[in-house]
Write a protein that holds these residues in place. Structure first.
Motif, PDB file in Angstrom:
ATOM      1  N   LEU A  71       0.870  -1.401   0.241  1.00 18.90           N
ATOM      2  CA  LEU A  71      -0.046   0.081  -0.267  1.00 18.90           C
ATOM      3  C   LEU A  71       0.950   0.918   0.011  1.00 18.90           C
ATOM      4  O   LEU A  71       0.500   2.144  -0.381  1.00 18.90           O
ATOM      5  N   THR A  72       1.937   1.021   0.552  1.00 26.89           N
ATOM      6  CA  THR A  72       3.240   2.356   0.965  1.00 26.89           C
ATOM      7  C   THR A  72       3.479   1.994  -0.365  1.00 26.89           C
ATOM      8  O   THR A  72       3.547   3.843  -1.294  1.00 26.89           O
ATOM      9  N   GLU A  73       3.746   1.502  -1.053  1.00 33.79           N
ATOM     10  CA  GLU A  73       4.795   1.539  -2.341  1.00 33.79           C
ATOM     11  C   GLU A  73       3.417   2.083  -3.325  1.00 33.79           C
ATOM     12  O   GLU A  73       4.094   3.207  -4.230  1.00 33.79           O
ATOM     13  N   ALA A  74       2.189   1.844  -3.408  1.00 36.09           N
ATOM     14  CA  ALA A  74       1.825   2.237  -4.228  1.00 36.09           C
ATOM     15  C   ALA A  74       1.022   3.077  -4.564  1.00 36.09           C
ATOM     16  O   ALA A  74       0.890   3.566  -5.657  1.00 36.09           O
ATOM     17  N   THR A  75       0.611   3.828  -2.954  1.00 36.45           N
ATOM     18  CA  THR A  75       0.081   4.955  -3.254  1.00 36.45           C
ATOM     19  C   THR A  75       1.472   6.458  -3.840  1.00 36.45           C
ATOM     20  O   THR A  75       0.754   7.389  -4.240  1.00 36.45           O
ATOM     21  N   ARG A  76       2.400   5.559  -3.153  1.00 32.14           N
ATOM     22  CA  ARG A  76       3.649   6.041  -3.290  1.00 32.14           C
ATOM     23  C   ARG A  76       3.655   6.753  -5.438  1.00 32.14           C
ATOM     24  O   ARG A  76       4.038   7.478  -6.281  1.00 32.14           O
ATOM     25  N   SER A  77       4.069   5.024  -6.410  1.00 32.68           N
ATOM     26  CA  SER A  77       3.437   4.606  -7.154  1.00 32.68           C
ATOM     27  C   SER A  77       2.291   6.173  -8.185  1.00 32.68           C
ATOM     28  O   SER A  77       2.778   6.376  -9.428  1.00 32.68           O
ATOM     29  N   ILE A  78       1.062   5.883  -7.335  1.00 29.24           N
ATOM     30  CA  ILE A  78      -0.107   6.644  -8.258  1.00 29.24           C
ATOM     31  C   ILE A  78       0.154   8.265  -7.899  1.00 29.24           C
ATOM     32  O   ILE A  78      -0.148   9.230  -9.030  1.00 29.24           O
ATOM     33  N   ALA A  79       0.612   8.775  -6.628  1.00 27.91           N
ATOM     34  CA  ALA A  79       1.140   9.771  -7.036  1.00 27.91           C
ATOM     35  C   ALA A  79       2.134  10.503  -7.779  1.00 27.91           C
ATOM     36  O   ALA A  79       2.509  11.632  -8.484  1.00 27.91           O
ATOM     37  N   ASN A  80       3.104   9.767  -8.195  1.00 24.33           N
ATOM     38  CA  ASN A  80       4.646  10.020  -9.376  1.00 24.33           C
ATOM     39  C   ASN A  80       4.063   9.228 -10.281  1.00 24.33           C
ATOM     40  O   ASN A  80       3.565  10.699 -10.861  1.00 24.33           O
ATOM     41  N   THR A  81       2.853   9.107 -10.091  1.00 21.79           N
ATOM     42  CA  THR A  81       2.178   8.625 -12.095  1.00 21.79           C
ATOM     43  C   THR A  81       1.669  10.041 -12.384  1.00 21.79           C
ATOM     44  O   THR A  81       1.231  10.730 -13.779  1.00 21.79           O
ATOM     45  N   GLN A  82       0.637  10.376 -11.509  1.00 23.07           N
ATOM     46  CA  GLN A  82       0.002  11.626 -11.350  1.00 23.07           C
ATOM     47  C   GLN A  82       1.170  12.846 -11.665  1.00 23.07           C
ATOM     48  O   GLN A  82       0.020  13.877 -12.796  1.00 23.07           O
ATOM     49  N   VAL A  83       1.977  13.204 -11.379  1.00 22.73           N
ATOM     50  CA  VAL A  83       2.584  14.316 -11.644  1.00 22.73           C
ATOM     51  C   VAL A  83       3.100  14.052 -13.313  1.00 22.73           C
ATOM     52  O   VAL A  83       3.159  14.513 -13.855  1.00 22.73           O
ATOM     53  N   LEU A  84       3.103  12.482 -13.412  1.00 21.62           N
ATOM     54  CA  LEU A  84       4.119  12.870 -13.948  1.00 21.62           C
ATOM     55  C   LEU A  84       3.050  12.598 -15.642  1.00 21.62           C
ATOM     56  O   LEU A  84       3.714  13.696 -16.862  1.00 21.62           O
ATOM     57  N   LEU A  85       2.021  12.582 -15.163  1.00 27.09           N
ATOM     58  CA  LEU A  85       0.746  13.152 -16.357  1.00 27.09           C
ATOM     59  C   LEU A  85       1.090  14.439 -16.285  1.00 27.09           C
ATOM     60  O   LEU A  85       0.797  14.532 -18.012  1.00 27.09           O
ATOM     61  N   ASN A  86       0.892  14.911 -15.173  1.00 32.94           N
ATOM     62  CA  ASN A  86       0.524  16.254 -15.486  1.00 32.94           C
ATOM     63  C   ASN A  86       1.946  17.421 -16.269  1.00 32.94           C
ATOM     64  O   ASN A  86       1.438  18.290 -16.518  1.00 32.94           O
ATOM     65  N   SER A  87       2.803  16.602 -16.071  1.00 27.49           N
ATOM     66  CA  SER A  87       4.049  17.516 -17.219  1.00 27.49           C
ATOM     67  C   SER A  87       4.457  17.203 -18.229  1.00 27.49           C
ATOM     68  O   SER A  87       4.983  17.691 -18.903  1.00 27.49           O
ATOM     69  N   SER A  88       3.160  16.214 -18.674  1.00 22.79           N
ATOM     70  CA  SER A  88       3.503  15.654 -20.157  1.00 22.79           C
ATOM     71  C   SER A  88       3.417  16.706 -21.078  1.00 22.79           C
ATOM     72  O   SER A  88       1.931  17.954 -20.477  1.00 22.79           O
ATOM     73  N   ALA A  89       3.841  17.648 -22.454  1.00 25.86           N
ATOM     74  CA  ALA A  89       3.336  17.850 -22.895  1.00 25.86           C
ATOM     75  C   ALA A  89       2.682  17.169 -24.423  1.00 25.86           C
ATOM     76  O   ALA A  89       2.709  18.021 -25.489  1.00 25.86           O
ATOM     77  N   ALA A  90       1.861  16.060 -23.504  1.00 25.80           N
ATOM     78  CA  ALA A  90       1.238  15.567 -25.327  1.00 25.80           C
ATOM     79  C   ALA A  90      -0.138  16.204 -25.750  1.00 25.80           C
ATOM     80  O   ALA A  90      -0.713  17.402 -25.015  1.00 25.80           O
ATOM     81  N   ALA A  91      -0.471  16.877 -27.191  1.00 23.94           N
ATOM     82  CA  ALA A  91      -0.942  18.119 -27.869  1.00 23.94           C
ATOM     83  C   ALA A  91      -1.876  16.671 -28.208  1.00 23.94           C
ATOM     84  O   ALA A  91      -2.952  17.533 -29.438  1.00 23.94           O
TER      85      ALA A  91
END
Length: 574
Positions: A71-91
């Protein structure tokens, strides 16, 4: 010829029954088996409970710890994934699709334990016909994500949700955990992110630990059983030794003793047993010597009294023959002297017979005899006594001739003693004699309707010199040994002599003998009861004849007064 073949199930069931019977017999006959089996059962149950408790505790600890890490690892991975998606420049949608594919690959490769990743469109986006497709690292595992978990993720997009699942594997199922949450994808909106973790390593660890625990507990159980078997053997062996020695002593080996080894409690038991056996041997030998002396004394006295008794009898006979020449008081004294000498002579005869029984010198001389004719003769001989007492005697005999191998002298003595006892206690009533026969046995029942017997009297009827009423004088000149001698004669024939009665309703004696002298198959041919109605209803065999000896009638008492057969039996009884 057709060969018989047993069904396997039938053979197995018979073997199971035999094994169960053998185990049951072993359980009943062996204290050591009971102790060891009880310890085994209790040990197995205790260790099973302990093993289950330990396995449950270890399993819960391992699973809880691993789940917390996931659960700790999954929570961290989900948060990192959201950061990665938010920083994407896909158009455009193509870039977004590539972004999702790269994200799934990154999430899968970043985990050391090889988790599976699923990025699924929400049900709302799927219904709207979004051009962005679902992405997953292992599409075959999509079935483990349940509708319940998806509904939880859709209703609460802020928190991560988890669920325990069974992951399909080759030939079996592996435990696993699914963690899901919502993420926002540029140009595509909300997506559901699921991370699937396998708990197979923990399962292997838990299985290994459980095997070690079970092996350890099984070894412990085996050691405990072995220890208990040795302890039980040490405790049971002296008991078996004492039991064997006791059986040999009971069989007559009075010099049997137990070897004493050591000075512990068992040795004290062995010493106590040997002391008890020695004391018992001494007491038995002393009692045996005393009994031999008493029997020898009775026999010697009886023999020594015969010579003076013969002289006294001769003198008494002379006086009795001349009694008419004496005055009335002297004549009465001579008559009393003659009666008492006769009784004294009978007493000596009975004492000699008792001494032969006690010494084991009594022998049986059997020959086939007609029981009905023999008893008729005995009753005829007893009629003077019955006439003097005013007693009516009836005899019921089967129409068919009843033959039995008996010692004539002893058999007639048994019947004579039973009749004399019944006549004496009949109180001027009636005495009923009945004969019944089976293929193996003959029964003779003698019933009177006199003073009867109480329940306390029944066990003492055959005691020597015992009387039901000590205050009541003997009127038939009996010695008090007749019933005792009758019982000894009956046992010598291999038969039984039983008694029943009630106060005021009379007494009943039932003699049962085997028809063959070499047979010991004794079974009643008549019922034992003092109730006349019940006896008349159940106590006689079909085809009998009734002979009436009327002791109250004048004339020759040796002949029957009437002969009644079955045809007019009811009229006679009325």
């Amino acid at each position: 010829m057709v060969a018989r073949t047993d069904h396997p199930d039938s053979w197995a069931s018979r073997m199971a029954v035999r094994i169960a019977a053998a185990l049951g017999e072993r359980w009943r006959s062996s204290l050591q088996t009971k102790v060891v089996a009880s310890v085994v059962v209790m040990t197995i149950l205790s260790l099973a409970v302990l093993s289950a408790l330990m396995a449950s505790t270890i399993r819960d600890g391992i699973v809880s710890q691993r789940r917390q890490v996931i659960l700790t690892e999954a929570t961290r991975s989900i948060a990192n994934t959201q950061v990665l998606l938010n920083s994407s420049a896909a158009a455009n949608s193509t870039q977004v699709q590539q972004l999702l594919t790269d994200t799934v690959g990154t999430l899968q490769s970043s985990a050391a334990d090889g988790r599976q990743v699923f990025l699924w469109r929400t049900p709302a986006a799927t219904a709207a016909g979004s051009t962005i497709n679902d992405v997953s690292s292992s599409p075959d595992l999509g079935s483990v994500i349940t509708p319940e978990l998806r509904a939880s993720v859709a209703n609460d997009r802020e928190e991560a949700h988890w669920q325990s699942v069974a992951l399909p594997a080759t030939g079996r199922a592996e435990p696993g955990v699914v963690v899901g949450s919502s993420v926002e994808v540029p140009l595509a909106g909300s997506f559901e992110l699921y991370l699937v973790y396998s708990l197979e390593p923990e399962q292997r660890t838990l299985t290994f630990i459980q095997r070690v625990v079970w092996a350890s507990l099984a070894s412990l159980a085996a050691v405990l059983v072995l220890i208990m078997w040795l302890v039980a053997r040490q405790m049971v062996r002296p008991i078996v030794t004492v039991s064997t020695a006791a059986k040999r002593i009971a069989d007559g080996h009075l010099d049997e003793r137990i070897p004493v080894d050591g000075s512990d409690e068992v040795a004290a038991l062995e010493e106590s047993f040997n002391a008890m056996a020695a004391s018992l041997q001494e007491q038995i030998e002393r009692l045996a010597n005393l009994s031999n002396l008493q029997r020898r004394f009775v026999s010697d006295v009886s023999h020594e009294l015969r010579t003076p008794l013969t002289t006294i009898r001769m003198a008494a006979d002379i006086l009795h023959d001349s009694r008419t020449d004496f005055p009335a008081p002297a004549r009465r004294s001579v008559e009393l002297l003659k009666e008492q000498i006769d009784r004294f002579e009978l007493l000596l005869t009975d004492l000699l017979e008792i001494s032969r029984f006690d010494a084991g010198a009594a022998k049986l001389d059997s020959e086939p005899r007609d029981i009905g004719a023999t008893i008729t003769t005995v009753i005829s001989q007893m009629m003077p006594l019955a006439r003097g007492m005013g007693v009516r005697v009836t005899l019921r005999v089967p129409v068919d001739r009843v033959v039995c191998e008996v010692d004539t002298v002893r058999f007639e003595r048994i019947v004579r003693n039973l009749l004399a006892n019944a006549i004496e206690h009949a109180l001027s009533g009636s005495v009923e004699v009945a004969i019944g026969a089976t293929p193996d046995s003959v029964s003779i029942r003698v019933r009177d309707h006199g003073i009867g017997l109480s329940p306390d009297d029944l066990p003492r009827v055959f005691d020597r010199f015992w009387r039901a009423d000590p205050a009541r004088a003997r009127t038939t000149g009996g010695t008090g040994l007749g019933l005792s001698i009758s019982l000894e004669d009956t046992l010598l024939h291999g038969g039984t002599l039983e008694v029943d009665g009630e106060p005021g309703r009379g007494a009943t004696f039932l003699l049962t003998l085997p028809r063959s002298a070499h047979s010991r198959n004794v079974r009643r041919a008549l019922i034992l009861t003092h109730d006349r109605d019940e006896a008349d209803a159940r106590g006689y065999l079909p085809g009998t004849a009734l002979t009436v000896f009327d002791g109250a009638a004048a004339g020759d008492a040796a002949a029957p007064a009437a002969l009644v057969t079955d045809d007019d039996d009811q009229e006679e009884q009325a």
